[in-house]
Design a protein around this motif. Structure first.
Motif, PDB file in Angstrom:
ATOM      1  N   TYR A  87      -4.546  -0.835   2.516  1.00 17.18           N
ATOM      2  CA  TYR A  87      -5.041  -2.088   1.936  1.00 17.18           C
ATOM      3  C   TYR A  87      -4.598  -2.166   0.485  1.00 17.18           C
ATOM      4  CZ  TYR A  87      -8.206  -3.369   5.779  1.00 17.18           C
ATOM      5  OH  TYR A  87      -8.724  -3.754   6.991  1.00 17.18           O
ATOM      6  N   ASN A  88      -4.304  -3.387   0.023  1.00 19.85           N
ATOM      7  CA  ASN A  88      -3.998  -3.624  -1.387  1.00 19.85           C
ATOM      8  C   ASN A  88      -5.282  -3.973  -2.115  1.00 19.85           C
ATOM      9  OD1 ASN A  88      -0.868  -3.704  -1.556  1.00 19.85           O
ATOM     10  ND2 ASN A  88      -1.340  -4.963   0.237  1.00 19.85           N
ATOM     11  N   VAL A  89      -5.612  -3.207  -3.167  1.00 15.61           N
ATOM     12  CA  VAL A  89      -6.879  -3.387  -3.872  1.00 15.61           C
ATOM     13  C   VAL A  89      -6.622  -3.684  -5.345  1.00 15.61           C
ATOM     14  CG1 VAL A  89      -9.085  -2.315  -4.461  1.00 15.61           C
ATOM     15  CG2 VAL A  89      -8.003  -1.815  -2.260  1.00 15.61           C
ATOM     16  N   PHE A  90      -7.393  -4.625  -5.895  1.00 14.35           N
ATOM     17  CA  PHE A  90      -7.285  -4.984  -7.308  1.00 14.35           C
ATOM     18  C   PHE A  90      -8.641  -4.777  -7.971  1.00 14.35           C
ATOM     19  CE2 PHE A  90      -4.139  -7.390  -4.971  1.00 14.35           C
ATOM     20  CZ  PHE A  90      -2.986  -7.203  -5.715  1.00 14.35           C
ATOM     21  N   ILE A  91      -8.624  -4.084  -9.132  1.00 10.14           N
ATOM     22  CA  ILE A  91      -9.881  -3.808  -9.823  1.00 10.14           C
ATOM     23  C   ILE A  91      -9.757  -4.240 -11.291  1.00 10.14           C
ATOM     24  CG2 ILE A  91     -11.646  -2.071 -10.325  1.00 10.14           C
ATOM     25  CD1 ILE A  91     -10.522  -0.433  -7.973  1.00 10.14           C
ATOM     26  N   ASN A  92      -9.301  -3.351 -12.149  1.00  7.59           N
ATOM     27  CA  ASN A  92      -9.187  -3.668 -13.578  1.00  7.59           C
ATOM     28  C   ASN A  92      -7.835  -4.240 -13.971  1.00  7.59           C
ATOM     29  OD1 ASN A  92     -11.830  -2.873 -14.458  1.00  7.59           O
ATOM     30  ND2 ASN A  92     -11.208  -0.744 -14.189  1.00  7.59           N
ATOM     31  N   ASN A  93      -6.870  -4.141 -13.085  1.00  3.39           N
ATOM     32  CA  ASN A  93      -5.542  -4.678 -13.356  1.00  3.39           C
ATOM     33  C   ASN A  93      -5.340  -5.942 -12.533  1.00  3.39           C
ATOM     34  OD1 ASN A  93      -2.698  -4.780 -14.104  1.00  3.39           O
ATOM     35  ND2 ASN A  93      -2.319  -4.116 -12.006  1.00  3.39           N
ATOM     36  N   ILE A  94      -4.943  -7.034 -13.184  1.00  3.67           N
ATOM     37  CA  ILE A  94      -4.839  -8.318 -12.492  1.00  3.67           C
ATOM     38  C   ILE A  94      -3.408  -8.667 -12.095  1.00  3.67           C
ATOM     39  CG2 ILE A  94      -6.892  -9.250 -13.619  1.00  3.67           C
ATOM     40  CD1 ILE A  94      -5.049 -10.726 -15.553  1.00  3.67           C
ATOM     41  N   ASP A  95      -2.459  -7.786 -12.366  1.00  2.68           N
ATOM     42  CA  ASP A  95      -1.065  -8.037 -12.008  1.00  2.68           C
ATOM     43  C   ASP A  95      -0.885  -7.797 -10.509  1.00  2.68           C
ATOM     44  OD1 ASP A  95       1.671  -8.166 -11.682  1.00  2.68           O
ATOM     45  OD2 ASP A  95       2.116  -7.055 -13.517  1.00  2.68           O
ATOM     46  N   GLU A  96      -0.637  -8.864  -9.762  1.00  5.60           N
ATOM     47  CA  GLU A  96      -0.525  -8.734  -8.309  1.00  5.60           C
ATOM     48  C   GLU A  96       0.700  -7.945  -7.872  1.00  5.60           C
ATOM     49  OE1 GLU A  96      -0.883 -12.620  -6.530  1.00  5.60           O
ATOM     50  OE2 GLU A  96      -3.065 -12.387  -6.386  1.00  5.60           O
ATOM     51  N   ARG A  97       1.568  -7.645  -8.808  1.00  5.11           N
ATOM     52  CA  ARG A  97       2.723  -6.803  -8.480  1.00  5.11           C
ATOM     53  C   ARG A  97       2.366  -5.326  -8.525  1.00  5.11           C
ATOM     54  NH1 ARG A  97       6.744  -8.631 -13.031  1.00  5.11           N
ATOM     55  NH2 ARG A  97       4.816  -8.143 -14.168  1.00  5.11           N
ATOM     56  N   LEU A  98       1.134  -5.022  -9.002  1.00  5.03           N
ATOM     57  CA  LEU A  98       0.714  -3.631  -9.165  1.00  5.03           C
ATOM     58  C   LEU A  98      -0.638  -3.370  -8.510  1.00  5.03           C
ATOM     59  CD1 LEU A  98       1.745  -3.167 -12.894  1.00  5.03           C
ATOM     60  CD2 LEU A  98       2.687  -1.890 -10.968  1.00  5.03           C
ATOM     61  N   PRO A  99      -0.724  -3.561  -7.188  1.00  2.00           N
ATOM     62  CA  PRO A  99      -1.991  -3.278  -6.516  1.00  2.00           C
ATOM     63  C   PRO A  99      -2.253  -1.783  -6.434  1.00  2.00           C
ATOM     64  CG  PRO A  99      -0.289  -3.693  -4.897  1.00  2.00           C
ATOM     65  CD  PRO A  99       0.333  -3.963  -6.233  1.00  2.00           C
ATOM     66  N   ARG A 100      -3.497  -1.424  -6.218  1.00  2.43           N
ATOM     67  CA  ARG A 100      -3.828  -0.042  -5.891  1.00  2.43           C
ATOM     68  C   ARG A 100      -3.768   0.076  -4.378  1.00  2.43           C
ATOM     69  NH1 ARG A 100      -8.775   1.289 -10.079  1.00  2.43           N
ATOM     70  NH2 ARG A 100      -8.992   3.148  -8.771  1.00  2.43           N
ATOM     71  N   ILE A 101      -3.157   1.151  -3.902  1.00  2.00           N
ATOM     72  CA  ILE A 101      -2.949   1.339  -2.470  1.00  2.00           C
ATOM     73  C   ILE A 101      -4.068   2.225  -1.926  1.00  2.00           C
ATOM     74  CG2 ILE A 101      -1.370   2.167  -0.701  1.00  2.00           C
ATOM     75  CD1 ILE A 101      -0.434  -0.300  -2.302  1.00  2.00           C
ATOM     76  N   ALA A 102      -4.922   1.641  -1.098  1.00  2.00           N
ATOM     77  CA  ALA A 102      -6.082   2.362  -0.581  1.00  2.00           C
ATOM     78  C   ALA A 102      -5.959   2.559   0.926  1.00  2.00           C
ATOM     79  CB  ALA A 102      -7.365   1.596  -0.904  1.00  2.00           C
ATOM     80  N   PHE A 103      -6.363   3.736   1.393  1.00  2.00           N
ATOM     81  CA  PHE A 103      -6.374   4.053   2.818  1.00  2.00           C
ATOM     82  C   PHE A 103      -7.798   3.965   3.343  1.00  2.00           C
ATOM     83  CE2 PHE A 103      -2.579   6.955   1.855  1.00  2.00           C
ATOM     84  CZ  PHE A 103      -1.667   5.980   2.234  1.00  2.00           C
ATOM     85  N   PHE A 104      -7.977   3.207   4.436  1.00  2.00           N
ATOM     86  CA  PHE A 104      -9.265   3.099   5.114  1.00  2.00           C
ATOM     87  C   PHE A 104      -9.110   3.607   6.548  1.00  2.00           C
ATOM     88  CE2 PHE A 104      -9.776   0.271   1.587  1.00  2.00           C
ATOM     89  CZ  PHE A 104     -11.137   0.202   1.324  1.00  2.00           C
ATOM     90  N   ALA A 105     -10.189   4.132   7.102  1.00  2.00           N
ATOM     91  CA  ALA A 105     -10.152   4.702   8.454  1.00  2.00           C
ATOM     92  C   ALA A 105     -10.041   3.598   9.498  1.00  2.00           C
ATOM     93  CB  ALA A 105     -11.407   5.533   8.702  1.00  2.00           C
ATOM     94  N   THR A 106      -9.102   3.736  10.426  1.00  2.00           N
ATOM     95  CA  THR A 106      -8.922   2.749  11.494  1.00  2.00           C
ATOM     96  C   THR A 106      -9.927   2.953  12.622  1.00  2.00           C
ATOM     97  OG1 THR A 106      -7.318   4.144  12.663  1.00  2.00           O
ATOM     98  CG2 THR A 106      -6.459   2.597  11.016  1.00  2.00           C
ATOM     99  N   ARG A 107     -10.553   4.129  12.656  1.00  2.00           N
ATOM    100  CA  ARG A 107     -11.536   4.481  13.682  1.00  2.00           C
ATOM    101  C   ARG A 107     -12.402   5.596  13.115  1.00  2.00           C
ATOM    102  NH1 ARG A 107      -9.796   9.361  15.280  1.00  2.00           N
ATOM    103  NH2 ARG A 107      -7.554   9.808  15.314  1.00  2.00           N
ATOM    104  N   THR A 108     -13.421   5.992  13.859  1.00  2.00           N
ATOM    105  CA  THR A 108     -14.221   7.137  13.437  1.00  2.00           C
ATOM    106  C   THR A 108     -13.354   8.398  13.488  1.00  2.00           C
ATOM    107  OG1 THR A 108     -16.285   6.162  14.230  1.00  2.00           O
ATOM    108  CG2 THR A 108     -16.245   8.555  13.934  1.00  2.00           C
ATOM    109  N   ILE A 109     -13.354   9.161  12.413  1.00  2.00           N
ATOM    110  CA  ILE A 109     -12.547  10.379  12.324  1.00  2.00           C
ATOM    111  C   ILE A 109     -13.501  11.570  12.295  1.00  2.00           C
ATOM    112  CG2 ILE A 109     -10.773  11.599  11.012  1.00  2.00           C
ATOM    113  CD1 ILE A 109     -10.014   8.915   9.743  1.00  2.00           C
ATOM    114  N   LYS A 110     -13.305  12.490  13.208  1.00  2.00           N
ATOM    115  CA  LYS A 110     -14.196  13.642  13.327  1.00  2.00           C
ATOM    116  C   LYS A 110     -13.915  14.679  12.243  1.00  2.00           C
ATOM    117  CE  LYS A 110     -14.429  13.181  18.370  1.00  2.00           C
ATOM    118  NZ  LYS A 110     -14.141  13.864  19.658  1.00  2.00           N
TER     119      LYS A 110
END
Length: 295
Positions: free
Chosen positions: A216-239
């Motif tokens: 997922y592309n995440v924006f927090i303190n930086n508003i430049d859409e060319r510099l998103p933070r790249i975040a990984f989220f779980a697609t399913r429950t991971i044991k």
């Protein structure tokens, strides 16, 4: 036995160094029960983007006025940038479709640190293990705790460089047989994250054709859409004890959103569609749906 004891000492020191450097809740342990390899050389653990030469991060100038962003968002809150859709539920699980940007509350917002719209910025919450794989895939990462579906797992952190610099480094990494270049191509392909020598635990996450992590592309303190933070989220429950993986050629339906992909050492960063023939690399993920080749 002497070599193994020496290796264990080296890995213990590296583990202690990683945990003294990390700025997140999740602890890191290191295991190698496969061979005598010690810690990787020329790698520095960092918690946030390392800004390369000539690149400036534009800090956000305004924040929301909400007292409770989840129950009573004012003017759409920061999530208003996502068409007034709050990115997370009350358990911190992402509920936007992959490809839609996530706008978290920032340093200028009136809401406190426990705001439900502050997830990625809190960092890694789970204890994880860097371990040596026994099927010739190098180092890997497994979670030591159960991770619920759609939960934030980690960011892809490294040095932000221009696409031109990524192209230059890509040629070098090609010859070395490994690279960690991730194009930030949410709106345009201008910048790349290089985690080869500066990165966090995501540096060690392996590829799978059936991954359990989604970008997922995440924006927090930086508003430049060319510099998103790249975040990984779980697609399913991971044991607990399961290896974490993502698809190095992950594509999001371009009809719905911009694509996000992982550049490899066999695809020149910043040169999409290059006519240069590349060496094909066999995929070793072992999944039934395996594409047989990484690139």
């Amino acid at each position: 036995m002497l070599q193994k004891a020496k290796q264990r000492q080296q890995l213990d020191r590296w583990e202690a160094s990683l945990n003294s450097t990390r700025q997140h809740k999740g602890r890191i342990c290191v295991r190698n029960d496969v061979d005598l390899d010690g810690p990787p050389k020329d790698f520095t653990y960092i918690n946030n983007y390392k800004v390369g030469e000539g690149i400036v991060l534009t800090e956000v100038a305004v924040g929301c006025e909400c007292q409770d962003c989840f129950k009573e968002p004012l003017n759409g809150c920061c999530a208003g940038a996502s068409l007034h859709r709050f990115a997370y539920n009350d358990k911190g699980q992402v509920r936007l479709k992959a490809g839609q940007p996530v706008y978290e509350c920032n340093a200028r917002c009136r809401c406190g640190p426990e705001c439900l719209n502050r997830v990625v910025q809190k960092g890694i919450q789970y204890d994880m293990s860097i371990f040596k794989t026994d099927d010739d895939r190098g180092w890997g990462v497994r979670t030591m705790e159960k991770i619920r579906k759609n939960s934030f797992v980690m960011e892809y952190v490294g040095e932000i460089i221009t696409s031109e610099e990524a192209e230059r480094r890509g040629h070098i990494y090609d010859r070395q047989g490994a690279t960690y270049l991730f194009d930030l191509d949410y709106v345009e392909d201008v910048y790349t994250v290089d985690a080869a020598h500066h990165g966090n635990i995501s540096h060690f996450v392996n590829h799978s054709c059936t991954p359990n992590l989604q970008v997922y592309n995440v924006f927090i303190n930086n508003i430049d859409e060319r510099l998103p933070r790249i975040a990984f989220f779980a697609t399913r429950t991971i044991k607990a004890g399961e290896e974490l993986t993502f698809d190095y050629k992950m594509q999001i339906d371009p009809v719905d959103a911009e694509s996000t992909r992982m550049d490899s050492n066999f695809g020149l960063a910043g040169m999409t569609g290059s006519p240069k023939k590349r060496v094909r690399v066999e995929c070793k993920c072992g999944m039934e749906s395996c594409r047989k080749y990484l690139f």
